[in-house]
Write a protein that holds these residues in place. Structure first.
Motif, PDB file in Angstrom:
ATOM      1  N   SER A  56       0.822  -1.207   0.000  1.00  6.32           N
ATOM      2  CA  SER A  56       0.000   0.000   0.000  1.00  6.32           C
ATOM      3  C   SER A  56       0.860   1.262   0.000  1.00  6.32           C
ATOM      4  O   SER A  56       0.622   2.200  -0.765  1.00  6.32           O
ATOM      5  CB  SER A  56      -0.929  -0.012   1.217  1.00  6.32           C
ATOM      6  OG  SER A  56      -1.700   1.163   1.261  1.00  6.32           O
ATOM      7  N   PHE A  57       1.903   1.262   0.837  1.00  8.78           N
ATOM      8  CA  PHE A  57       2.755   2.457   0.941  1.00  8.78           C
ATOM      9  C   PHE A  57       3.502   2.716  -0.364  1.00  8.78           C
ATOM     10  O   PHE A  57       3.491   3.833  -0.891  1.00  8.78           O
ATOM     11  CB  PHE A  57       3.757   2.298   2.085  1.00  8.78           C
ATOM     12  CG  PHE A  57       4.714   3.463   2.202  1.00  8.78           C
ATOM     13  CD1 PHE A  57       4.382   4.572   2.951  1.00  8.78           C
ATOM     14  CD2 PHE A  57       5.943   3.449   1.538  1.00  8.78           C
ATOM     15  CE1 PHE A  57       5.250   5.657   3.042  1.00  8.78           C
ATOM     16  CE2 PHE A  57       6.813   4.525   1.614  1.00  8.78           C
ATOM     17  CZ  PHE A  57       6.461   5.632   2.375  1.00  8.78           C
ATOM     18  N   VAL A  58       4.180   1.681  -0.868  1.00  9.07           N
ATOM     19  CA  VAL A  58       5.034   1.863  -2.047  1.00  9.07           C
ATOM     20  C   VAL A  58       4.218   2.251  -3.274  1.00  9.07           C
ATOM     21  O   VAL A  58       4.568   3.196  -3.996  1.00  9.07           O
ATOM     22  CB  VAL A  58       5.841   0.575  -2.322  1.00  9.07           C
ATOM     23  CG1 VAL A  58       6.563   0.682  -3.674  1.00  9.07           C
ATOM     24  CG2 VAL A  58       6.852   0.337  -1.213  1.00  9.07           C
ATOM     25  N   PHE A  59       3.095   1.564  -3.507  1.00 10.58           N
ATOM     26  CA  PHE A  59       2.325   1.827  -4.721  1.00 10.58           C
ATOM     27  C   PHE A  59       1.534   3.135  -4.649  1.00 10.58           C
ATOM     28  O   PHE A  59       1.042   3.617  -5.672  1.00 10.58           O
ATOM     29  CB  PHE A  59       1.387   0.661  -5.015  1.00 10.58           C
ATOM     30  CG  PHE A  59       2.099  -0.556  -5.538  1.00 10.58           C
ATOM     31  CD1 PHE A  59       3.010  -0.463  -6.577  1.00 10.58           C
ATOM     32  CD2 PHE A  59       1.887  -1.796  -4.966  1.00 10.58           C
ATOM     33  CE1 PHE A  59       3.684  -1.569  -7.053  1.00 10.58           C
ATOM     34  CE2 PHE A  59       2.556  -2.922  -5.434  1.00 10.58           C
ATOM     35  CZ  PHE A  59       3.463  -2.805  -6.482  1.00 10.58           C
ATOM     36  N   LYS A 104      15.986  11.232  -7.799  1.00  8.21           N
ATOM     37  CA  LYS A 104      15.979   9.987  -7.040  1.00  8.21           C
ATOM     38  C   LYS A 104      15.841   8.791  -7.988  1.00  8.21           C
ATOM     39  O   LYS A 104      15.035   8.814  -8.913  1.00  8.21           O
ATOM     40  CB  LYS A 104      14.826   9.975  -6.035  1.00  8.21           C
ATOM     41  CG  LYS A 104      14.923  11.060  -4.970  1.00  8.21           C
ATOM     42  CD  LYS A 104      16.174  10.900  -4.113  1.00  8.21           C
ATOM     43  CE  LYS A 104      16.264  11.983  -3.053  1.00  8.21           C
ATOM     44  NZ  LYS A 104      17.520  11.872  -2.271  1.00  8.21           N
ATOM     45  N   THR A 105      16.632   7.766  -7.732  1.00  7.92           N
ATOM     46  CA  THR A 105      16.589   6.561  -8.560  1.00  7.92           C
ATOM     47  C   THR A 105      16.071   5.380  -7.736  1.00  7.92           C
ATOM     48  O   THR A 105      15.984   5.461  -6.501  1.00  7.92           O
ATOM     49  CB  THR A 105      17.988   6.223  -9.102  1.00  7.92           C
ATOM     50  OG1 THR A 105      18.830   5.834  -7.999  1.00  7.92           O
ATOM     51  CG2 THR A 105      18.598   7.412  -9.813  1.00  7.92           C
ATOM     52  N   LEU A 106      15.763   4.292  -8.412  1.00  7.84           N
ATOM     53  CA  LEU A 106      15.198   3.126  -7.730  1.00  7.84           C
ATOM     54  C   LEU A 106      16.172   2.522  -6.707  1.00  7.84           C
ATOM     55  O   LEU A 106      15.757   2.187  -5.595  1.00  7.84           O
ATOM     56  CB  LEU A 106      14.777   2.082  -8.770  1.00  7.84           C
ATOM     57  CG  LEU A 106      13.625   1.153  -8.375  1.00  7.84           C
ATOM     58  CD1 LEU A 106      12.401   1.946  -7.964  1.00  7.84           C
ATOM     59  CD2 LEU A 106      13.282   0.228  -9.529  1.00  7.84           C
ATOM     60  N   GLU A 113      17.395   4.001   0.858  1.00  3.26           N
ATOM     61  CA  GLU A 113      16.813   4.836   1.909  1.00  3.26           C
ATOM     62  C   GLU A 113      15.844   4.043   2.784  1.00  3.26           C
ATOM     63  O   GLU A 113      15.774   4.265   4.000  1.00  3.26           O
ATOM     64  CB  GLU A 113      16.093   6.025   1.273  1.00  3.26           C
ATOM     65  CG  GLU A 113      17.039   7.056   0.680  1.00  3.26           C
ATOM     66  CD  GLU A 113      16.305   8.136  -0.091  1.00  3.26           C
ATOM     67  OE1 GLU A 113      15.052   8.054  -0.181  1.00  3.26           O
ATOM     68  OE2 GLU A 113      16.971   9.052  -0.609  1.00  3.26           O
ATOM     69  N   GLN A 114      15.090   3.122   2.174  1.00  2.66           N
ATOM     70  CA  GLN A 114      14.134   2.325   2.951  1.00  2.66           C
ATOM     71  C   GLN A 114      14.850   1.437   3.972  1.00  2.66           C
ATOM     72  O   GLN A 114      14.345   1.211   5.072  1.00  2.66           O
ATOM     73  CB  GLN A 114      13.275   1.449   2.020  1.00  2.66           C
ATOM     74  CG  GLN A 114      12.401   2.214   1.056  1.00  2.66           C
ATOM     75  CD  GLN A 114      11.495   3.220   1.732  1.00  2.66           C
ATOM     76  OE1 GLN A 114      10.924   2.969   2.790  1.00  2.66           O
ATOM     77  NE2 GLN A 114      11.379   4.392   1.128  1.00  2.66           N
ATOM     78  N   VAL A 115      16.048   0.959   3.611  1.00  3.11           N
ATOM     79  CA  VAL A 115      16.797   0.085   4.514  1.00  3.11           C
ATOM     80  C   VAL A 115      17.612   0.888   5.527  1.00  3.11           C
ATOM     81  O   VAL A 115      17.499   0.695   6.735  1.00  3.11           O
ATOM     82  CB  VAL A 115      17.732  -0.859   3.723  1.00  3.11           C
ATOM     83  CG1 VAL A 115      18.607  -1.679   4.675  1.00  3.11           C
ATOM     84  CG2 VAL A 115      16.918  -1.796   2.848  1.00  3.11           C
ATOM     85  N   VAL A 124      10.832  -3.179  -3.667  1.00  2.00           N
ATOM     86  CA  VAL A 124      11.634  -2.427  -4.640  1.00  2.00           C
ATOM     87  C   VAL A 124      12.703  -3.333  -5.252  1.00  2.00           C
ATOM     88  O   VAL A 124      12.992  -3.257  -6.451  1.00  2.00           O
ATOM     89  CB  VAL A 124      12.289  -1.198  -3.980  1.00  2.00           C
ATOM     90  CG1 VAL A 124      13.155  -0.446  -4.988  1.00  2.00           C
ATOM     91  CG2 VAL A 124      11.220  -0.276  -3.403  1.00  2.00           C
ATOM     92  N   GLY A 125      13.256  -4.216  -4.421  1.00  2.00           N
ATOM     93  CA  GLY A 125      14.263  -5.155  -4.920  1.00  2.00           C
ATOM     94  C   GLY A 125      13.732  -6.048  -6.021  1.00  2.00           C
ATOM     95  O   GLY A 125      14.456  -6.373  -6.977  1.00  2.00           O
TER      96      GLY A 125
END
Length: 532
Positions: free
Chosen positions: A48-51, A221-223, A229-231, A243-244
């Motif tokens: 939900s957050f990522v999308f 910002k790139t993938l 940043e999330q980690v 994302v991975g």
């Protein structure tokens, strides 16, 4: 008597299969299973957050834009350089190849640092030429990505052209067809499959790299940066896992396409009889040197930075940075990090070479369907970016803390898993060229396959084994993507120290670390050249 012989044969068959199944199990554990753990640790909240996050879609768009542009430029320059080197008569070609592949000896973060300090106000370009162009953003991302992706792309095309039959070029020259026409009519059709392979590999490398974006991305910002940043900042491993999986897509596509594009290189290459003229040689040398200079600027920049008093205000020569970094780094002398890096690289080289070579032996020298499965899985590991493996290892091994997780062993394991694909292919190609009659003759003389392997197969593969070890060692010295998520304060290698100084904006210390890494790798390459 016959029953005893059959029993003995069955035992040999089972022992070979046992080894194969063991290798398959290890590849699944260290390469494939982490991907499934990524998938299983994604929650509905993460989805939900990522999308719903607009930053995620911006990261995908930005990554696709600069990756596509960089891959096109890098592949074009690699094609031009490989063509000129193969079809000219310039001297010292080995030296030129070495110059063109120097960026492979340093972490991508170091390349980004070199470009960052060379550009912008008070950058080296500004101080020397009055050019204050800022390379942060798309311009820096493309330049940096071209520098890091050019060497492997060039090597693929250069190697392909080396094995091309040159007699057709002699015929074209005799008929008065100019070189540009022969390039369009002969070279490009011949290179169609290698070009596709090289481009896809180049695209995958750039798409999954976070070293260049970390230094030069700026507001773009790139993938990989989104995952990082999330980690590292948010500690949201489920989001990072999602994302991975997206980062895997280009790698999987590249691998699948490559399976269908495998070429038969069994034909013996033949050198052309007609030598290139002086004009063509001059153009070729000029283009090669210009490209080499473009690639060399980032290295020259960070090496210069390492010996400056205080960038950018005081750029006088000084050894203060060298003495400072060796004196104390967060309370621990730099020698500890150098020792960690060398230990990890040596163990990765030994374990990786042993595993890749013996796996290639059991998959290529002994027939059977299990061998084909082993071959497929070993080659599939190429499609897994290091940053994805690193996050996957967090999920699969976090409960082994102190025993495996958080030790040197896990860093060696992730490096072997990350880099095994290319050395495996090297070993497989080498073993396929060794006469298969050796085993048959040995069996007739009552010699075991193990003795044939030790006394015949290995001595005929020494050059390839050294090359495999070199590949594992050098990549372990410069890698950051996987180990940065898995190392601890005690096990941290030298390359990861660059990210530590990057966060504090200490350019000089980043430069010194990069300089030490490239010195170690050049020394190692020199030793390998002597041995090989």
């Amino acid at each position: 008597m016959e029953a005893a012989i059959n029993k003995k044969k069955n035992f040999k068959f089972k022992s070979h299969e046992l080894f194969r199944f063991a290798y398959i199990a290890l590849i699944i554990l260290f390469c494939i299973l982490p991907l499934f753990f990524l998938l299983f640790n994604i929650t509905q909240t993460d989805l939900s957050f990522v999308f719903k996050d607009s930053g995620f879609y911006d990261a995908i768009k930005n990554s696709l834009i600069y990756t596509l542009a960089s891959a096109i430029i890098s592949t074009f320059l690699a094609l031009v350089t490989a063509y000129f080197l193969n079809f000219s008569s310039v001297k010292h070609k080995k030296l030129l190849v070495t110059l063109l592949t120097i960026p492979m000896l340093v972490p991508t973060l170091s390349i980004g640092l070199g470009i960052r300090t060379a550009s912008g106000v008070n950058g080296f370009f500004d101080k020397m030429f009055g050019w204050d162009q800022d390379f942060l953003g798309y311009l820096g991302l493309i330049y940096g990505s071209v520098v890091i992706s050019f060497p492997p792309t060039f090597l693929v095309l250069y190697d392909a052209l080396r094995y091309e039959n040159k007699e057709s070029y002699d015929a074209a020259s005799i008929m008065g067809i100019n070189k540009f026409s022969t390039f369009l009519r002969i070279t490009l059709p011949y290179l169609k499959k290698p070009l596709i392979t090289a481009f896809l590999a180049c695209f995958t490398l750039i798409f999954s790299d976070y070293g260049i974006p970390l230094e030069l991305g700026g507001k773009v910002k790139t993938l990989p940066m989104y995952l990082y940043e999330q980690v590292m900042s948010n500690f949201k491993y489920g989001r990072a896992a999602l994302v991975g999986l997206f980062l895997l897509i280009p790698a999987v596509v590249s691998f699948v396409v490559d399976l269908f594009l495998k070429e038969d290189n069994s034909d013996e290459s033949k050198t052309g009889l007609i030598k290139a003229n002086k004009v063509f040689n001059g153009i070729a040398l000029a283009c090669i040197l210009v490209i080499a200079l473009i690639l060399f600027i980032p290295q020259l920049s960070f090496v210069s930075l390492a010996f400056m008093k205080g960038y950018p205000n005081n750029i006088t020569f000084s050894l203060d940075n060298i003495s400072s970094v060796f004196g104390s780094v967060h309370g621990v002398g730099l020698t500890k990090y150098i020792f960690n890096s060398l230990l990890i690289a040596l163990l990765t080289g030994i374990m990786g070479t042993l595993f890749a070579y013996t796996a290639a032996y059991f998959s290529s020298r002994i027939e059977g369907k299990v061998g084909k499965v082993l071959n497929f899985l070993a080659m599939a590991s190429i499609a897994i970016p290091g940053i994805v493996l690193g996050v996957g290892y967090i999920f699969i091994f976090k409960n082994t803390n102190g025993f495996f997780y958080g030790t040197i062993a896990i860093l060696v394991a992730v490096n072997v898993a990350h880099f095994i694909g290319s050395p495996f292919i090297l070993a497989k190609n080498c073993l396929s060229k060794i006469n298969r009659d050796y085993e048959i003759i040995g069996n007739t003389l009552g010699l075991s396959k193990f003795k044939i392997f030790i006394k015949v197969i290995i001595p005929n593969s020494i050059g390839t084994i050294i090359e495999m070890f070199s590949y594992f060692f050098l990549n372990s010295m410069i890698t950051i993507s996987a180990v940065t998520f898995l190392c601890t304060y005690k096990t941290q290698p030298l390359s990861v120290l660059i990210t530590t100084y990057e966060r504090t904006g200490n350019y000089e210390m980043q430069a010194v670390i990069s300089f030490i890494i490239i010195l170690i790798n050049i020394l190692f390459k020199a030793i390998i050249s002597i041995l090989n």
